[in-house]
Design an enzyme around this catalytic site. Structure first.
Site, short mmCIF file in Angstrom:
data_model
loop_
_atom_site.label_atom_id
_atom_site.label_comp_id
_atom_site.label_asym_id
_atom_site.label_seq_id
_atom_site.Cartn_x
_atom_site.Cartn_y
_atom_site.Cartn_z
N GLU A 1 23.04 2.28 51.13
CA GLU A 1 22.33 1.26 50.34
C GLU A 1 23.32 0.17 49.96
O GLU A 1 24.44 0.45 49.54
CB GLU A 1 21.72 1.89 49.09
CG GLU A 1 21.23 0.92 48.04
CD GLU A 1 20.18 -0.06 48.55
OE1 GLU A 1 20.35 -1.28 48.29
OE2 GLU A 1 19.22 0.37 49.22
N ASN B 1 26.80 -1.49 53.88
CA ASN B 1 25.83 -2.15 54.76
C ASN B 1 25.60 -1.27 55.98
O ASN B 1 26.54 -0.91 56.69
CB ASN B 1 26.36 -3.51 55.17
CG ASN B 1 25.31 -4.36 55.86
OD1 ASN B 1 24.61 -3.90 56.75
ND2 ASN B 1 25.18 -5.61 55.44
N CYS C 1 -0.54 13.86 46.41
CA CYS C 1 -0.83 15.13 47.09
C CYS C 1 -1.70 14.81 48.30
O CYS C 1 -2.84 14.37 48.16
CB CYS C 1 -1.53 16.11 46.16
SG CYS C 1 -1.83 17.72 46.90
N GLY D 1 4.55 -3.47 54.69
CA GLY D 1 5.39 -2.54 55.43
C GLY D 1 6.19 -3.17 56.54
O GLY D 1 7.41 -3.00 56.62
#
Length: 601
Positions: free
Chosen positions: A236, A282, A456, A538
């Site tokens: 990250e 990175n 769930c 997304g």
């Protein structure tokens, strides 16, 4: 940019307010005229809770610049309108802006939302950014602009299911070579006790997953890997994101550097312990180094994937060699966007090439739906699609049965309401050991963010049973307040995304977006509490269309009728979509559940 310029830029931005700290109301006192509008009122605010959202003072919930409202004036006006909305009216929201209230009827949705939708020829980031800079548009991601984000928990089970299925497919017949001699694949020596970090029965014991990205979606990866029994290393580039995941217990520890990370991986793999490790850096720089070391005889991962925000090359992916400060400055300056995008795209190509290099070593490698393969392909990596997306590789059989990320939220704010609903799910499905184990793991490991919630994965025939049971619990006073029921847009019948959910459809209909439109229309007709239709979630502009649905269980007979319609129809539309594409499992599921599909015997 200098500090003064940065401050002036923020002061002039209607989407930024340093003084704002938003939290959803709790308890039973209504701020609106009914629980239906109260639910939208609370969930919009919950999306911007500092324990939920990635950058709430900028209205950013997750996913690069996925926002809950277009600007703060729109946010305030939405809340004001919801407070006054009658039960025979519907509020229309256009890309985060409340644009109209119209007379409908009590079973109509109280809110109808359209976010980020562009005519296909203009469906690209350049046109989006031009509109966004003028305050005319908003990126809603999936659950950011549809007000049903519940933090990283919202994707953790789907990621867990993916990792667990990868373990079953690739490693069910061969334990890890790293496990110490004498340890079973469950990580336990004969006659010994089991560490709390070991997961019994896991095919990933003693194995490790390499990935990147600890944002709102990627932040689910380390915990999902742990629940699946694996060690994980997640790269990250922002320390703040690592800190967020450590604070919310999605990440176990942070490595000092790459050498420390590899030492930790070896240590925990040898002991069969499922531990998640974060590494600041990175991915475009560190993955090639890990490839080099693996080729030289060093540790090789057992599964490689990625959840950086590569879908947005301006706001989502730090170019190699850049500091975070340089990156932020370039984001604020439209004149630098073309250069920034080009540099980020080149880095994505390097990143994907490293993933391909791991695949060439025989390591299972999978795209996790951020469009990074497409970016690399456009940069000249012509074999970028040699590794598959996670849906065709591992998840589509679940979609064929209408299974997907069913979620619910306790409007009371009391965790006990969620624990009671957990128990109800176990009671409803006493023989579903998989669901029971999931709920046990979730209660033990998942920290609530904002209003208490649960994810769930349930399928056709199960979702409506759960919804009706929750409604009855509210009616009887077993729960302190109504329950909000929703799902991710990443679901069985609500999305068209050729590089993600609908990749490699059997009949070649990957890009057909009639299906999410039909899903939204059907849920509106069925009486959902709010329905949303988005573009670009997304995978970015031009690559997806998708629909969301939310419905409230308020304990009334009217709610029971709506729940019975909506929760059957929503999952059923996904079974329909897959049956139409020729999946035998979906055809069989449709027949078992009595779906009327005219062209399928």
């Amino acid at each position: 940019m200098n500090t003064m310029t940065d401050a002036a830029h923020l002061a002039a931005d209607p989407r930024y307010d340093a003084a704002r700290e938003i939290r959803a109301p709790r308890g039973t006192e209504l701020h609106c005229k009914s629980w239906l509008t109260e639910a939208a009122y609370r969930m919009l605010q919950n999306n911007l809770d500092p324990d939920v959202a990635e950058n709430p003072k900028h209205l950013v919930v997750y996913g690069g610049i996925g926002r809950a409202a277009r600007d703060w004036a729109c946010f305030d006006k939405i809340l004001e309108t919801l407070r006054e909305l009658n039960d025979d009216e519907s509020l229309l929201v256009q890309s985060g802006k409340p644009v109209g209230v119209f007379k409908t009827h009590p079973d109509a949705p109280r809110v109808l939302i359209a976010n980020s939708n562009l005519v296909p020829k203009w469906a690209n980031w350049e046109h989006f950014n031009a509109l966004d800079r003028k305050g005319l548009f908003m990126y809603g991601q999936m659950t950011a602009g549809s007000w049903i984000y519940i933090g990283s928990q919202g994707i953790v089970q789907g990621t867990y299911e993916t990792f667990a299925e990868a373990g079953r497919q690739h490693y069910s017949d061969r334990p890890s070579a790293l496990l110490k001699q004498g340890l079973s694949p469950e990580g336990t020596a004969p006659g010994s006790g089991r560490s709390s970090a070991q997961v019994p029965g896991s095919h990933l014991a003693g194995r490790w997953i390499l990935t990147a990205g600890l944002g709102g979606m990627g932040g689910a990866q380390p915990l999902a890997a742990t629940l699946a029994g694996a060690v994980s290393l997640t790269i990250e580039c922002q320390q703040s994101s690592i800190d967020f995941r450590l604070r919310t217990r999605y990440l176990d520890k942070q490595a000092r550097d790459i050498d420390d990370a590899l030492n930790l991986i070896r240590h925990h793999c040898e002991r069969g312990e499922a531990v998640s490790i974060g590494l600041l850096g990175n991915a475009a720089e560190l993955l090639p180094e890990l490839v080099r070391r693996a080729r030289a005889g060093g540790l090789k991962p057992d599964l490689v994937t990625d959840q950086t925000s590569a879908h947005d090359l301006v706001n989502g992916y730090l170019p190699a060699g850049w500091t975070v400060e340089q990156w932020r400055a370039a984001q604020r300056d439209p004149a630098q966007h073309a250069h920034l995008s080009a540099e980020a795209a080149r880095s994505c190509a390097v990143h994907v090439q490293a993933m391909l290099d791991f695949q060439s070593m025989g390591i299972p490698t999978v795209d996790y739906g951020n469009n990074i393969r497409q970016v690399a392909f456009d940069q000249g990596v012509k074999n970028a699609f040699d590794f598959p997306g996670f849906v065709p590789a591992y998840i589509r059989p679940l979609f064929c049965e209408g299974r997907g990320p069913f979620r619910w939220v306790a409007l009371s704010g009391d965790p006990e309401d969620i624990y009671k609903t957990d128990a109800k799910i176990k009671e409803l499905f006493p023989h579903n050991a998989h669901v029971h184990r999931w709920l046990d793991m979730a209660r033990e490991r998942i920290a609530f963010q904002g209003l208490p919630a649960r994810i769930c994965w349930l399928g056709l025939g199960e979702r409506h049973a759960a919804g009706l049971a929750f409604n009855e619990m509210v009616r009887k006073g077993e729960l302190k307040a109504p329950i909000v029921i929703g799902r991710d847009h990443l679901d069985t019948g609500s999305v068209a995304s050729p590089n993600r959910e609908t990749e490699a459809m059997r009949d070649g209909t990957d890009a057909v977006s009639d299906w999410p439109l039909l899903n939204a229309l059907l849920n509106t007709a069925g009486g959902a509490t709010w329905v949303s239709l988005h573009h670009g979630g997304g995978v970015g502009m031009g690559y997806s269309q998708h629909a969301g649905v939310v419905i409230v269980a308020d304990g009334t007979d009217a709610a029971a009728r709506r729940l019975a319609r909506v929760l059957v129809n929503d999952a059923g539309s996904g079974v329909m979509r897959h049956a139409d594409a020729g999946y035998e499992t979906a055809v069989a599921c449709a027949k078992r559940n009595g779906l009327k599909l005219p062209m399928i015997g």
